[in-house]
Write a protein that holds these residues in place. Structure first.
Motif, mmCIF file in Angstrom:
data_model
loop_
_atom_site.group_PDB
_atom_site.id
_atom_site.type_symbol
_atom_site.label_atom_id
_atom_site.label_comp_id
_atom_site.label_asym_id
_atom_site.label_seq_id
_atom_site.Cartn_x
_atom_site.Cartn_y
_atom_site.Cartn_z
ATOM 1 N N ASN A 223 -15.026 4.146 -0.641
ATOM 2 C CA ASN A 223 -14.356 4.000 0.528
ATOM 3 C C ASN A 223 -14.532 2.655 1.084
ATOM 4 O O ASN A 223 -13.497 2.008 1.799
ATOM 5 C CB ASN A 223 -14.698 5.203 1.551
ATOM 6 N N ASP B 84 -11.553 -0.221 1.773
ATOM 7 C CA ASP B 84 -11.498 -0.432 3.124
ATOM 8 C C ASP B 84 -11.421 -1.802 3.416
ATOM 9 O O ASP B 84 -10.666 -2.421 3.970
ATOM 10 C CB ASP B 84 -12.255 0.392 4.125
ATOM 11 N N ASP C 252 -8.458 -4.174 4.867
ATOM 12 C CA ASP C 252 -8.654 -4.784 6.007
ATOM 13 C C ASP C 252 -8.500 -6.333 5.739
ATOM 14 O O ASP C 252 -8.230 -7.022 6.850
ATOM 15 C CB ASP C 252 -10.035 -4.462 6.825
ATOM 16 N N GLY D 205 -5.650 7.412 2.516
ATOM 17 C CA GLY D 205 -7.155 7.333 3.109
ATOM 18 C C GLY D 205 -7.941 8.124 2.103
ATOM 19 O O GLY D 205 -8.978 8.167 2.272
#
Length: 211
Positions: A89, A93, A97, A185
Motif C-alpha cells: 500500500n 500510495d 501521490d 484504495g
C-alpha cells in the motif's frame, strides 16, 4: 544567497524536485531551477553537465524518499505478511501521490542512446529495493513464505514477482489505466492477496502435488 559547493548542489536538486512536484512535469529550464534556488543562471552548470544529470539526481532523491516511505510503513509491524501488505500500500500510495516523480524514476527519460541509466539513479533504486528484500528474508526465516531463507533463487524470484506486481499496479494507477471497477484504495491489498494465494484452485494444486 551564498552556498558552499556541496550545499549548492543539494539546493539545486531540491529546487528541481520542488518544480517536478509542483508542475508535475520536468520540462522546465535550468534557468528556472537556478531562480528557484536563488542563484545565478550559470550556477547549475558548475554542478551538472546538463539537465539530464540534474534530473538523474532528482530521480535518485525520489528513490531515497521511496525507501524511507517503505521502511516507515513496515517499521513497527513484526508479522512479515502484514508488513508486506503495508509495504504494498505504501508503494502504490507513493506513486499515486508523486506521479511525475514516479514516472521520472522509472520511465525512459533518463536513458541514454544505449538505454543506459545514470549510475546515481541505479544505485539509489537498488537501495530502495533492499526494503522489500529484507522483508522477504525476514518472512522466509519465520516460515511465512514458501522459500527457504538461504534459497537465493527463491528470494530473487519472490522479490521480482512482488516488485513487478507493485510496479505494474502503481503504473496503472499513476497513468489512470487500471480500467477496473475495484476500489482504488483496496487495489494493493487485492492484488497482493491473490499473489500470495496463487491463481490455482487449492484442490487442483493438491491433486497435482499428490500426482
Amino acid at each position: 544567497m551564498a552556498y558552499h559547493h556541496h550545499d549548492l548542489h543539494r539546493a539545486l536538486v531540491d529546487a528541481a524536485l520542488d518544480l517536478v512536484t509542483e508542475e508535475q512535469a520536468w520540462d522546465f529550464s535550468l534557468r528556472k531551477v537556478a531562480r528557484r534556488a536563488g542563484v545565478s543562471h550559470n550556477a547549475p552548470y558548475n554542478h551538472f553537465t546538463d539537465k539530464r544529470a540534474l534530473l538523474a539526481e532528482v530521480a535518485a532523491s525520489g528513490f531515497r524518499l521511496l525507501q524511507q516511505h517503505l521502511f516507515a510503513a513496515i517499521a513497527d509491524e513484526p508479522d512479515a505478511k502484514q508488513a508486506l501488505f503495508r509495504l504494498a500500500n505504501a508503494y502504490v500510495d507513493f506513486a499515486s501521490d508523486n506521479p511525475a516523480l514516479y514516472r521520472l524514476m522509472f520511465g525512459p527519460m533518463l536513458a541514454d542512446g544505449h538505454q543506459n541509466r545514470p549510475d546515481v539513479t541505479i544505485e539509489a533504486g537498488a537501495k530502495a529495493k533492499t526494503v522489500l528484500v529484507g522483508l522477504l528474508q525476514r518472512g522466509a526465516a519465520a516460515a511465512a513464505f514458501s522459500f527457504h531463507p538461504e534459497n537465493t533463487e527463491g528470494l530473487e524470484t519472490a522479490h521480482l514477482t512482488v516488485w513487478s506486481a507493485l510496479h505494474g499496479l502503481a503504473s496503472f494507477v499513476v497513468d489512470r489505466k487500471a480500467e477496473t471497477n475495484l476500489p482504488e484504495g483496496k487495489l494493493a491489498d487485492l492484488v497482493l492477496t491473490l499473489l500470495l494465494n496463487g491463481l490455482a484452485n487449492p484442490k487442483n494444486r493438491e491433486s497435482q502435488d499428490n500426482g
